[in-house]
Design an enzyme around this catalytic site. Structure first.
Site, PDB file in Angstrom:
ATOM      1  N   PRO A  69       0.837  -1.450  -0.068  1.00 19.60           N
ATOM      2  CA  PRO A  69      -0.022   0.131   0.280  1.00 19.60           C
ATOM      3  C   PRO A  69       0.732   1.456   0.059  1.00 19.60           C
ATOM      4  O   PRO A  69       1.790   1.066   0.175  1.00 19.60           O
ATOM      5  CB  PRO A  69      -0.470   0.027   1.673  1.00 19.60           C
ATOM      6  CG  PRO A  69      -0.416  -1.734   1.310  1.00 19.60           C
ATOM      7  CD  PRO A  69      -0.215  -2.198   1.134  1.00 19.60           C
ATOM      8  N   GLU A  70      -0.003   2.352  -0.430  1.00 18.85           N
ATOM      9  CA  GLU A  70       0.687   3.708   0.009  1.00 18.85           C
ATOM     10  C   GLU A  70       1.341   4.062   1.195  1.00 18.85           C
ATOM     11  O   GLU A  70       0.935   3.258   2.159  1.00 18.85           O
ATOM     12  CB  GLU A  70      -0.753   4.981  -0.637  1.00 18.85           C
ATOM     13  CG  GLU A  70      -0.071   5.979   0.300  1.00 18.85           C
ATOM     14  CD  GLU A  70      -1.199   7.255  -0.792  1.00 18.85           C
ATOM     15  OE1 GLU A  70      -1.091   8.219  -0.154  1.00 18.85           O
ATOM     16  OE2 GLU A  70      -2.540   6.939  -0.485  1.00 18.85           O
ATOM     17  N   VAL A  71       2.311   4.411   1.424  1.00 20.18           N
ATOM     18  CA  VAL A  71       3.398   5.251   2.776  1.00 20.18           C
ATOM     19  C   VAL A  71       3.152   3.393   3.662  1.00 20.18           C
ATOM     20  O   VAL A  71       3.100   3.794   4.574  1.00 20.18           O
ATOM     21  CB  VAL A  71       2.993   5.625   3.370  1.00 20.18           C
ATOM     22  CG1 VAL A  71       3.276   7.270   2.126  1.00 20.18           C
ATOM     23  CG2 VAL A  71       1.360   5.950   3.264  1.00 20.18           C
ATOM     24  N   ASN A 140       5.842  11.395  -1.026  1.00 21.94           N
ATOM     25  CA  ASN A 140       4.869  10.268  -0.598  1.00 21.94           C
ATOM     26  C   ASN A 140       5.194   9.349  -1.802  1.00 21.94           C
ATOM     27  O   ASN A 140       5.067   9.953  -2.613  1.00 21.94           O
ATOM     28  CB  ASN A 140       3.703  10.858  -0.623  1.00 21.94           C
ATOM     29  CG  ASN A 140       2.761   9.020  -1.025  1.00 21.94           C
ATOM     30  OD1 ASN A 140       3.003   8.440  -0.910  1.00 21.94           O
ATOM     31  ND2 ASN A 140       1.483   9.434  -0.588  1.00 21.94           N
TER      32      ASN A 140
END
Length: 354
Positions: A69-71, A140
């Site tokens: 996933p994101e970050v 990010n």
């Protein structure tokens, strides 16, 4: 951590297969896994340990590409305001940002080296979201690695969403890569920048075939966006979202959730996942999962891309460049560039290079 069942209700167990990542140039089927899991917030070494366990499990299913996933590394600060109101920042908020900054990683750096080693150890393409630290600014970022343990490069989110803009910097056109690999052309955009039509079009123009969309958007509308991108781009779309509870964050008063009437209970779900894999025809191959941390695995028949492009090739036979066109500026945009030269064209003694 169990393999999530597909939307068809078929048996969730997928047998192991012979890995062919980086070997078979003519492979027509690719096995991929999206990871739906939470970070260990404020604890990057523990998060990397967790990542290794998940990569090992995905590799055990025979997966050749693993998307996080994101970050995932560094964490998504759900509920945090970092003490921000217009015209003021609180001392506690500044302390919170200091902790968040400390949890981020340098690129390159030791954590990147470890991720490279994990990709090589388990012989997978690894695409993973991180909080990148560049001096005192955070980004990010998505990092990509190949099965030989080589770091391929990064994508920085070009447009952080809403309050994200006060603690993450902005990426530029120099980090929107698509990698040509034996599995197909792989690239990634992050969360709501996937809603940006021009940015998507840039990815299509680079020939993306396996479109990675790490996110923390768990709203039902996200599924519509992912299906649309698969159809629009004639590509496979892999979306990995975090699944986390309040207890995955430090307890109050160290970490508090703003904007709520009351502090959530430890078991409250603060991000409910929704990870999914979708084919170029818009068929959901597995997911969405809103129930728990999980690994979602599917086999991608790359021949479907050709069939989809026959219907609609957004930057090919279905484009009208004499009417509509796009220019993408891919040169880096540093805040400061240093140049100096003497009258005879030689560099001066005080010349500095950014």
């Amino acid at each position: 951590m169990a393999l999530a069942p597909s939307s068809s209700g078929s048996e969730p167990v997928i047998p192991e297969v012979e890995m062919n990542a980086g070997a078979d140039q003519a492979a027509s089927t690719v096995r991929v896994t999206v990871v739906q899991a939470s970070s260990v917030f404020y604890d990057t070494p523990a998060t990397l340990d967790k990542a290794e366990k998940l990569i090992a499990e995905a590799a055990g299913y025979g997966s050749q590409l693993v998307l996080f996933p994101e970050v995932f590394v560094g964490g998504y600060p759900h509920g945090s305001t970092f003490g921000l109101v217009i015209g003021n920042r609180t001392a506690k908020g500044k302390e919170d940002f200091q902790k968040y900054h400390a949890s981020a990683i340098d690129v390159p750096g030791p954590e990147v080296s470890r991720l490279s080693a994990l990709a090589g150890k388990y012989k997978v393409y690894l695409v993973i979201g991180v909080v990148e630290r560049a001096g005192y600014t955070l980004y990010n970022t998505v990092l990509s690695f190949d099965p030989l343990g080589k770091y391929l490069g990064k994508h920085r989110k070009v447009m952080p969403t809403a309050l994200e803009r006060v603690f993450w910097g902005f990426g530029d056109g120099s980090t929107i890569p698509v990698y040509d690999t034996p599995l197909g052309k792989i690239g990634a955009l992050i969360c709501w920048e996937n809603r940006m039509p021009l940015l998507r079009t840039a990815m299509y123009a680079k020939g993306i075939e396996i479109y990675c969309a790490p996110t923390v958007d768990c709203m039902p509308s996200w599924q519509s966006s992912m299906t649309h991108i698969a159809l629009e781009g004639g590509c496979f779309v892999l979306s990995a979202s975090q699944f986390c509870h309040r207890k995955n964050y430090p307890p109050p008063p160290e970490y508090t959730f703003g904007g709520l009437d009351e502090e959530p209970s430890p078991e409250s779900v603060v991000c409910s996942g929704g990870s999914v894999i979708i084919s170029p025809s818009g068929t959901v191959l597995t997911g969405p999962n809103y129930e728990s941390e999980a690994l979602l695995t599917a086999d991608l028949d790359l021949g479907e891309i050709v069939q989809a492009k026959f219907d609609f090739d957004v930057v090919g036979h279905y484009s009208r460049p004499e009417v509509l066109s796009l220019v993408v500026k891919t040169d880096p945009k540093p805040a400061v560039s240093f140049t100096a030269s003497s009258a005879d064209g030689e560099k001066g003694d005080d010349a500095l290079q950014a």
